[in-house]
Design a protein around this motif. Sequence first.
Motif, PDB file in Angstrom:
ATOM      1  N   SER A 195       9.191 -18.682   3.628  1.00  0.00           N
ATOM      2  CA  SER A 195       9.426 -17.770   5.388  1.00  0.00           C
ATOM      3  C   SER A 195       7.909 -16.528   4.900  1.00  0.00           C
ATOM      4  CB  SER A 195      10.476 -16.899   5.134  1.00  0.00           C
ATOM      5  OG  SER A 195      10.745 -15.972   4.419  1.00  0.00           O
ATOM      6  N   ASP A 196       7.736 -15.365   5.385  1.00  0.00           N
ATOM      7  CA  ASP A 196       5.871 -14.715   5.349  1.00  0.00           C
ATOM      8  C   ASP A 196       7.255 -13.568   4.309  1.00  0.00           C
ATOM      9  OD1 ASP A 196       7.194 -13.115   6.562  1.00  0.00           O
ATOM     10  OD2 ASP A 196       6.109 -13.223   8.775  1.00  0.00           O
ATOM     11  N   LEU A 197       5.746 -12.704   3.877  1.00  0.00           N
ATOM     12  CA  LEU A 197       6.326 -11.733   2.862  1.00  0.00           C
ATOM     13  C   LEU A 197       7.395 -10.654   4.146  1.00  0.00           C
ATOM     14  CD1 LEU A 197       6.285 -10.119   0.200  1.00  0.00           C
ATOM     15  CD2 LEU A 197       4.233  -8.843   1.247  1.00  0.00           C
TER      16      LEU A 197
ATOM     17  N   ALA B 295       8.775 -11.643  -6.269  1.00  0.00           N
ATOM     18  CA  ALA B 295       9.125 -12.955  -6.280  1.00  0.00           C
ATOM     19  C   ALA B 295       8.708 -13.462  -5.246  1.00  0.00           C
ATOM     20  CB  ALA B 295      10.651 -12.723  -6.277  1.00  0.00           C
ATOM     21  N   TRP B 296       7.893 -13.373  -3.823  1.00  0.00           N
ATOM     22  CA  TRP B 296       7.721 -13.846  -3.158  1.00  0.00           C
ATOM     23  C   TRP B 296       6.417 -14.058  -3.131  1.00  0.00           C
ATOM     24  CZ3 TRP B 296       3.511 -13.853   0.142  1.00  0.00           C
ATOM     25  CH2 TRP B 296       3.397 -14.519   1.070  1.00  0.00           C
ATOM     26  N   TYR B 297       4.978 -13.409  -3.768  1.00  0.00           N
ATOM     27  CA  TYR B 297       4.048 -14.004  -4.528  1.00  0.00           C
ATOM     28  C   TYR B 297       3.718 -14.746  -5.487  1.00  0.00           C
ATOM     29  CZ  TYR B 297       1.388 -10.302  -1.425  1.00  0.00           C
ATOM     30  OH  TYR B 297       1.164  -9.969   0.108  1.00  0.00           O
ATOM     31  N   ALA B 298       4.827 -15.048  -6.476  1.00  0.00           N
ATOM     32  CA  ALA B 298       4.830 -15.074  -7.386  1.00  0.00           C
ATOM     33  C   ALA B 298       4.871 -16.874  -7.074  1.00  0.00           C
ATOM     34  CB  ALA B 298       5.775 -15.050  -8.482  1.00  0.00           C
ATOM     35  N   GLN B 299       6.243 -16.955  -5.944  1.00  0.00           N
ATOM     36  CA  GLN B 299       5.997 -17.989  -5.605  1.00  0.00           C
ATOM     37  C   GLN B 299       4.596 -19.423  -4.537  1.00  0.00           C
ATOM     38  OE1 GLN B 299      10.727 -18.923  -4.519  1.00  0.00           O
ATOM     39  NE2 GLN B 299       9.483 -16.838  -3.647  1.00  0.00           N
TER      40      GLN B 299
ATOM     41  N   ASP C  79       9.497 -19.954  10.852  1.00  0.00           N
ATOM     42  CA  ASP C  79       9.116 -19.150  12.087  1.00  0.00           C
ATOM     43  C   ASP C  79       9.196 -20.684  12.914  1.00  0.00           C
ATOM     44  OD1 ASP C  79      10.224 -16.980  12.090  1.00  0.00           O
ATOM     45  OD2 ASP C  79       7.767 -16.665  11.533  1.00  0.00           O
ATOM     46  N   THR C  80       8.472 -21.267  12.456  1.00  0.00           N
ATOM     47  CA  THR C  80       7.687 -22.941  13.045  1.00  0.00           C
ATOM     48  C   THR C  80       9.304 -23.683  12.985  1.00  0.00           C
ATOM     49  OG1 THR C  80       5.540 -23.143  12.814  1.00  0.00           O
ATOM     50  CG2 THR C  80       6.639 -25.201  12.805  1.00  0.00           C
ATOM     51  N   MET C  81      10.480 -23.467  12.131  1.00  0.00           N
ATOM     52  CA  MET C  81      11.613 -24.680  11.859  1.00  0.00           C
ATOM     53  C   MET C  81      12.620 -24.169  13.214  1.00  0.00           C
ATOM     54  SD  MET C  81      13.849 -25.722   8.952  1.00  0.00           S
ATOM     55  CE  MET C  81      14.700 -23.704   8.584  1.00  0.00           C
ATOM     56  N   LEU C  82      12.281 -22.984  13.244  1.00  0.00           N
ATOM     57  CA  LEU C  82      13.605 -22.602  14.214  1.00  0.00           C
ATOM     58  C   LEU C  82      13.362 -22.749  16.046  1.00  0.00           C
ATOM     59  CD1 LEU C  82      14.623 -18.376  11.585  1.00  0.00           C
ATOM     60  CD2 LEU C  82      15.753 -20.850  11.882  1.00  0.00           C
ATOM     61  N   ALA C  83      12.085 -22.673  15.755  1.00  0.00           N
ATOM     62  CA  ALA C  83      11.544 -22.855  17.035  1.00  0.00           C
ATOM     63  C   ALA C  83      11.661 -24.074  17.797  1.00  0.00           C
ATOM     64  CB  ALA C  83      10.017 -22.414  17.008  1.00  0.00           C
ATOM     65  N   ALA C  84      11.333 -24.964  16.557  1.00  0.00           N
ATOM     66  CA  ALA C  84      11.981 -26.925  17.415  1.00  0.00           C
ATOM     67  C   ALA C  84      11.743 -27.258  16.063  1.00  0.00           C
ATOM     68  CB  ALA C  84      10.199 -27.123  17.441  1.00  0.00           C
ATOM     69  N   PRO C  85      13.829 -27.494  16.062  1.00  0.00           N
ATOM     70  CA  PRO C  85      14.631 -27.302  15.012  1.00  0.00           C
ATOM     71  C   PRO C  85      14.824 -29.247  15.244  1.00  0.00           C
ATOM     72  CG  PRO C  85      15.843 -25.992  16.097  1.00  0.00           C
ATOM     73  CD  PRO C  85      14.311 -25.945  16.521  1.00  0.00           C
ATOM     74  N   ALA C  86      14.800 -29.529  16.173  1.00  0.00           N
ATOM     75  CA  ALA C  86      14.983 -31.026  16.428  1.00  0.00           C
ATOM     76  C   ALA C  86      12.940 -31.558  16.179  1.00  0.00           C
ATOM     77  CB  ALA C  86      15.117 -31.570  17.594  1.00  0.00           C
ATOM     78  N   ASP C  87      12.249 -31.263  16.839  1.00  0.00           N
ATOM     79  CA  ASP C  87      11.038 -31.701  15.863  1.00  0.00           C
ATOM     80  C   ASP C  87      10.746 -31.691  14.475  1.00  0.00           C
ATOM     81  OD1 ASP C  87      10.428 -32.419  18.701  1.00  0.00           O
ATOM     82  OD2 ASP C  87       9.311 -30.151  19.026  1.00  0.00           O
ATOM     83  N   VAL C  88      11.262 -30.750  13.931  1.00  0.00           N
ATOM     84  CA  VAL C  88      11.143 -30.571  12.881  1.00  0.00           C
ATOM     85  C   VAL C  88      11.693 -31.666  11.955  1.00  0.00           C
ATOM     86  CG1 VAL C  88      11.417 -29.062  10.788  1.00  0.00           C
ATOM     87  CG2 VAL C  88       9.911 -28.280  13.066  1.00  0.00           C
ATOM     88  N   VAL C  89      12.951 -31.559  12.175  1.00  0.00           N
ATOM     89  CA  VAL C  89      13.682 -32.649  11.580  1.00  0.00           C
ATOM     90  C   VAL C  89      13.366 -33.694  11.264  1.00  0.00           C
ATOM     91  CG1 VAL C  89      16.336 -33.778  11.306  1.00  0.00           C
ATOM     92  CG2 VAL C  89      15.728 -31.418  11.674  1.00  0.00           C
ATOM     93  N   ASP C  90      12.841 -33.861  12.750  1.00  0.00           N
ATOM     94  CA  ASP C  90      12.289 -35.228  12.978  1.00  0.00           C
ATOM     95  C   ASP C  90      11.407 -35.390  11.741  1.00  0.00           C
ATOM     96  OD1 ASP C  90      12.380 -38.407  14.569  1.00  0.00           O
ATOM     97  OD2 ASP C  90      10.510 -37.480  15.105  1.00  0.00           O
ATOM     98  N   ALA C  91      10.150 -35.032  11.945  1.00  0.00           N
ATOM     99  CA  ALA C  91       8.824 -34.470  11.485  1.00  0.00           C
ATOM    100  C   ALA C  91       9.550 -34.772  10.094  1.00  0.00           C
ATOM    101  CB  ALA C  91       8.227 -33.291  11.397  1.00  0.00           C
ATOM    102  N   CYS C  92      10.414 -34.227   9.300  1.00  0.00           N
ATOM    103  CA  CYS C  92      10.085 -34.121   7.954  1.00  0.00           C
ATOM    104  C   CYS C  92      11.517 -35.522   7.297  1.00  0.00           C
ATOM    105  CB  CYS C  92      11.835 -33.519   7.514  1.00  0.00           C
ATOM    106  SG  CYS C  92      11.070 -31.131   7.366  1.00  0.00           S
TER     107      CYS C  92
ATOM    108  N   SER D 281       6.639  -0.291   4.788  1.00  0.00           N
ATOM    109  CA  SER D 281       6.500   0.499   3.537  1.00  0.00           C
ATOM    110  C   SER D 281       6.145  -0.755   2.833  1.00  0.00           C
ATOM    111  CB  SER D 281       6.800   2.009   3.104  1.00  0.00           C
ATOM    112  OG  SER D 281       7.930   1.220   2.771  1.00  0.00           O
ATOM    113  N   ALA D 282       7.150  -0.725   2.594  1.00  0.00           N
ATOM    114  CA  ALA D 282       7.172  -2.492   1.071  1.00  0.00           C
ATOM    115  C   ALA D 282       6.483  -2.876   1.835  1.00  0.00           C
ATOM    116  CB  ALA D 282       8.190  -3.038   1.223  1.00  0.00           C
ATOM    117  N   VAL D 283       6.104  -4.191   2.924  1.00  0.00           N
ATOM    118  CA  VAL D 283       5.580  -4.490   3.158  1.00  0.00           C
ATOM    119  C   VAL D 283       3.539  -4.464   2.938  1.00  0.00           C
ATOM    120  CG1 VAL D 283       3.885  -6.036   5.486  1.00  0.00           C
ATOM    121  CG2 VAL D 283       6.612  -6.062   4.863  1.00  0.00           C
ATOM    122  N   GLY D 284       3.017  -3.058   3.552  1.00  0.00           N
ATOM    123  CA  GLY D 284       2.251  -2.621   3.385  1.00  0.00           C
ATOM    124  C   GLY D 284       1.846  -2.255   1.908  1.00  0.00           C
TER     125      GLY D 284
END
Length: 338
Positions: A168-170, A222-226, A248-261, A312-315
């Motif tokens: 996921s994003d930061l 932790a996020w930037y290390a990963q 976000d891509t996964m939640l927007a199209a679960p069936a398409d993502v699971v099929d592609a995975c 403020s944390a993201v910034g």
Amino acid sequence: MASPVDVADPGWFLFDYRPEHDRFAFARVPLERLTRSAFLDQRLALDEAPVALDAGSVLADLPTPLASPALLFHTAFCGSTLLARALDAPPDAVSLKEPLALHSLGRAALRTGWSEPLPARLRAALTLLARPWTPDGRVLLKPANQANGLLPHILAAAPDARAILLYSDLREFIVSCLKKGPEAETRVRWMAQALLPFTTLPARLGLDVRTPFNLVESCALAWYAQIELYADALANDRSDRLRSLDLDTMLAAPADVVDACAAWLGLSGQDVAARAARVFGRNSKTDAPYDPLKRAAERDEVLREYGPLVDSAVGWAQATVGAVAVQPADWKPLLPTR
């Protein structure tokens, strides 16, 4: 004397690796329990105490030909258990979620560095975890994200394995950590301390990884290390074995993502749409009803309480850590981002 464990039988689940004694611990676990459990670590209910065997004897008895797993890496709190459940179609496709043995190998590497016998033990662990339940079956391994420091070593030890890098994003990562409440601070701090030594961030930032980082610092580090570990893996993916996937891509199209995975990883593709609909409508940990509206409501609740802190944390994270962090030049997305 004959071994009490048949290492060719996947019903003898590789429960743990114990570096202090150089032993593998096995337990008889029904397949249904393995696939139902969200975490195959200390939280896995065992009927009997594990049987510990000398690692050298286990290596001598490894089944051949060696099985190759499919791999799902993740940055935590990004739907990895959800995706693993949706890809689970036992006995032909079996998802093993956060096995303790890989986590233990990661902790051992933190203490001693990546030297023998750990590489040989990792190769053996991957082989044992990848044992299929049917002649043409496959196993999907989802390591705990605290084991992401082993990512390059896992890819090297399983040279035929394809992998998905889920993230996921930061901002979403910080929101997810805050959603878990004050008790998340210690957990996320340990996560950062476990991941940073495998990256260049301590040197770039002049950090002592033993610092008791606060929650915001821990989330960012932790996020930037990963993401650095992902960037290095993608940059060195000369055999084209990796694809990334964002939440976000996964939640927007679960069936398409699971099929592609399933297609990318070589897992059973039968009834993918039905599985995706069923799994994405439940909480992956508790199996209670859970849908995008409820997920969005929980996120909105966190932002109502902590919105200014998140901003403020993201910034701060982007300006301070992101300015020196290594990030992928090419994400190699499984599907176009949305």
